[in-house]
Design an enzyme around this catalytic site. Sequence first.
Site, PDB file in Angstrom:
ATOM      1  N   GLU A  49       1.016   4.098   7.468  1.00  0.00           N
ATOM      2  CA  GLU A  49      -0.017   3.650   6.535  1.00  0.00           C
ATOM      3  C   GLU A  49      -0.586   4.839   5.756  1.00  0.00           C
ATOM      4  O   GLU A  49      -0.401   5.995   6.160  1.00  0.00           O
ATOM      5  CB  GLU A  49      -1.129   2.957   7.317  1.00  0.00           C
ATOM      6  CG  GLU A  49      -0.674   1.725   8.097  1.00  0.00           C
ATOM      7  CD  GLU A  49      -0.336   0.530   7.203  1.00  0.00           C
ATOM      8  OE1 GLU A  49       0.032   0.718   6.027  1.00  0.00           O
ATOM      9  OE2 GLU A  49      -0.419  -0.610   7.701  1.00  0.00           O
ATOM     10  N   ASP A  62       0.827  -1.219   0.000  1.00  0.00           N
ATOM     11  CA  ASP A  62       0.000   0.000   0.000  1.00  0.00           C
ATOM     12  C   ASP A  62       0.861   1.269   0.000  1.00  0.00           C
ATOM     13  O   ASP A  62       0.371   2.360   0.243  1.00  0.00           O
ATOM     14  CB  ASP A  62      -0.959   0.003   1.207  1.00  0.00           C
ATOM     15  CG  ASP A  62      -0.230   0.025   2.554  1.00  0.00           C
ATOM     16  OD1 ASP A  62       1.029   0.062   2.582  1.00  0.00           O
ATOM     17  OD2 ASP A  62      -0.926   0.022   3.599  1.00  0.00           O
TER      18      ASP A  62
END
Length: 258
Positions: A143, A136
């Site tokens: 994140e 990702d």
Amino acid sequence: MEIIVNDNVEEMGRAAARVVARTLNCKPNAVLGLATGSTPLTLYQELVRLHNEEGLDFSQVTTFNLDEYVGLTRKDAQSYHYFMHENLFKHINIATQNIYIPSGTTDNYEAFCKWYEQRIVECGGIDLQILGIGSDGHIAFNEPSSSLGSRTRIKTLARQTIEDNARFFDSAEAVPVYAITMGVGTILEARQIMLLANGRNKAKAVAEAIEGPVTSMITASALQLHSDVLYVIDRESARELKMLDYYEWVQTKMPDAP
Ligand code: F6R
């Protein structure tokens, strides 16, 4: 920014180890930032070989790891403490007191995170930061949507990361949901950064990091703001780079540059 494209992960490990060795030859008491996961394994194997066969010396080196799962003790086989000792530290001559890894079991995370940041500064800052990249686009456990100015703190792992890392655990449910991680801001303060990536599943993230816009949705894209980043990647993870021909052209021409 420089990119070295390799044919396989062994070659990638050797190329990355040459960069670490060069850093240690210039500065024997260098501070290294280290990553865990599958990607840096061939690098660590090569560093162990260089230590055993060519005397690469770690006696004055200090290391700071990027992250650790919250709730796992040092003895837990899935902890990053355990990983680092098994894959690198127990095979080289690094001094135990010079190894820093975030604690996954402190009773005061806020104080620990502040202390970790402070120790990096007190040790003179990170000379060479090694990074992997998540599918990702994360670096460390920053994140998507993490602040690009973030510091060491607790992060909730994305579902994608939990799925990706389930291969190291018995099931996805066994993967911790929280991690303590250096921030993007912390990483950007390293003097030099080397990001490693291999495999088809990293191709999109690698392309977005190198050629996409700088965005908190792909935290690796923040590396575009750093003046000394080296990408050591394999051909599979390089597949979606639009400028791949140019990067390879540069690789062949660079040695003759004035
Ligand atoms: C690990 C870390 C992570 C990994 C990334 C890729 O310390 O900070 O960002 O580098 O999740 O993991 P692998 O290499 O297992 O694909």
